[in-house]
Design a protein around this motif. Structure first.
Motif, mmCIF file in Angstrom:
data_model
loop_
_atom_site.group_PDB
_atom_site.id
_atom_site.type_symbol
_atom_site.label_atom_id
_atom_site.label_comp_id
_atom_site.label_asym_id
_atom_site.label_seq_id
_atom_site.Cartn_x
_atom_site.Cartn_y
_atom_site.Cartn_z
ATOM 1 N N GLN A 169 0.801 -1.221 0.000
ATOM 2 C CA GLN A 169 0.000 0.000 0.000
ATOM 3 C C GLN A 169 0.837 1.277 0.000
ATOM 4 O O GLN A 169 0.603 2.171 -0.811
ATOM 5 C CB GLN A 169 -0.978 0.010 1.185
ATOM 6 N N GLU A 224 0.896 3.853 -3.134
ATOM 7 C CA GLU A 224 0.364 5.207 -2.991
ATOM 8 C C GLU A 224 1.396 6.252 -3.416
ATOM 9 O O GLU A 224 1.049 7.245 -4.051
ATOM 10 C CB GLU A 224 -0.126 5.428 -1.568
ATOM 11 N N VAL A 271 -7.823 9.477 -5.595
ATOM 12 C CA VAL A 271 -7.524 8.067 -5.325
ATOM 13 C C VAL A 271 -8.114 7.737 -3.967
ATOM 14 O O VAL A 271 -7.915 8.484 -3.003
ATOM 15 C CB VAL A 271 -5.997 7.808 -5.293
ATOM 16 N N ASN A 272 -8.835 6.624 -3.897
ATOM 17 C CA ASN A 272 -9.409 6.160 -2.634
ATOM 18 C C ASN A 272 -8.970 4.727 -2.385
ATOM 19 O O ASN A 272 -8.961 3.917 -3.311
ATOM 20 C CB ASN A 272 -10.940 6.214 -2.691
ATOM 21 N N ARG A 273 -8.610 4.433 -1.114
ATOM 22 C CA ARG A 273 -8.233 3.078 -0.710
ATOM 23 C C ARG A 273 -9.401 2.427 0.005
ATOM 24 O O ARG A 273 -10.082 3.071 0.809
ATOM 25 C CB ARG A 273 -7.015 3.111 0.214
ATOM 26 N N SER A 307 -8.063 -3.465 1.906
ATOM 27 C CA SER A 307 -7.027 -2.416 1.848
ATOM 28 C C SER A 307 -6.094 -2.539 0.647
ATOM 29 O O SER A 307 -5.274 -1.660 0.414
ATOM 30 C CB SER A 307 -6.217 -2.396 3.138
ATOM 31 N N ARG A 326 -7.433 -2.719 -2.339
ATOM 32 C CA ARG A 326 -8.271 -2.244 -3.432
ATOM 33 C C ARG A 326 -8.269 -0.717 -3.454
ATOM 34 O O ARG A 326 -8.463 -0.064 -2.429
ATOM 35 C CB ARG A 326 -9.698 -2.735 -3.247
ATOM 36 N N TYR A 327 -8.076 -0.170 -4.643
ATOM 37 C CA TYR A 327 -8.059 1.279 -4.837
ATOM 38 C C TYR A 327 -9.016 1.649 -5.955
ATOM 39 O O TYR A 327 -9.176 0.905 -6.922
ATOM 40 C CB TYR A 327 -6.654 1.761 -5.216
#
Length: 100
Positions: free
Chosen positions: A15, A19, A41-43, A48, A50-51
């Motif tokens: 992650q 990022e 961008v969202n997590r 966790s 998956r974005y």
């Protein structure tokens, strides 16, 4: 305006590195693409790895032709692609309504 939505799954435990890579890739490659208007961008909370990457383009062709068929697309994939656990699912949307 067209919204590109990419559902991205990455390898577990990557992650922080992903990022950093996605921020670098957008700022150094996509941000200068023709028709680029912005991104988010969202997590995932429950997943966790998956974005959801959302990119706003002026036209569909700015993404599908101008960017995807350019050498810059290969540069983008070189930055973020190694993190992908599988191919991203990408779809495009047009705005129907929004809040103020």
């Amino acid at each position: 305006m067209i919204l590109e939505v990419a559902d991205i799954r990455i390898h577990p435990g990557q992650q922080a590195a992903f990022e950093e890579a996605i921020e670098r890739g957008v700022s150094s490659v996509i941000a200068s693409a023709k028709g680029f208007l912005g991104y988010s961008v969202n997590r995932g909370i429950e997943s966790s790895e998956r974005y959801i990457l959302q990119i706003r383009w002026a036209t569909l062709e700015n993404h599908t032709v101008d960017f995807r068929e350019s050498a810059e697309f290969a540069n983008w994939r070189a930055i973020v692609g190694p993190f992908f656990a599988g191919p991203p699912v990408v779809e495009h949307f047009s705005l129907v309504s929004q809040s103020k």
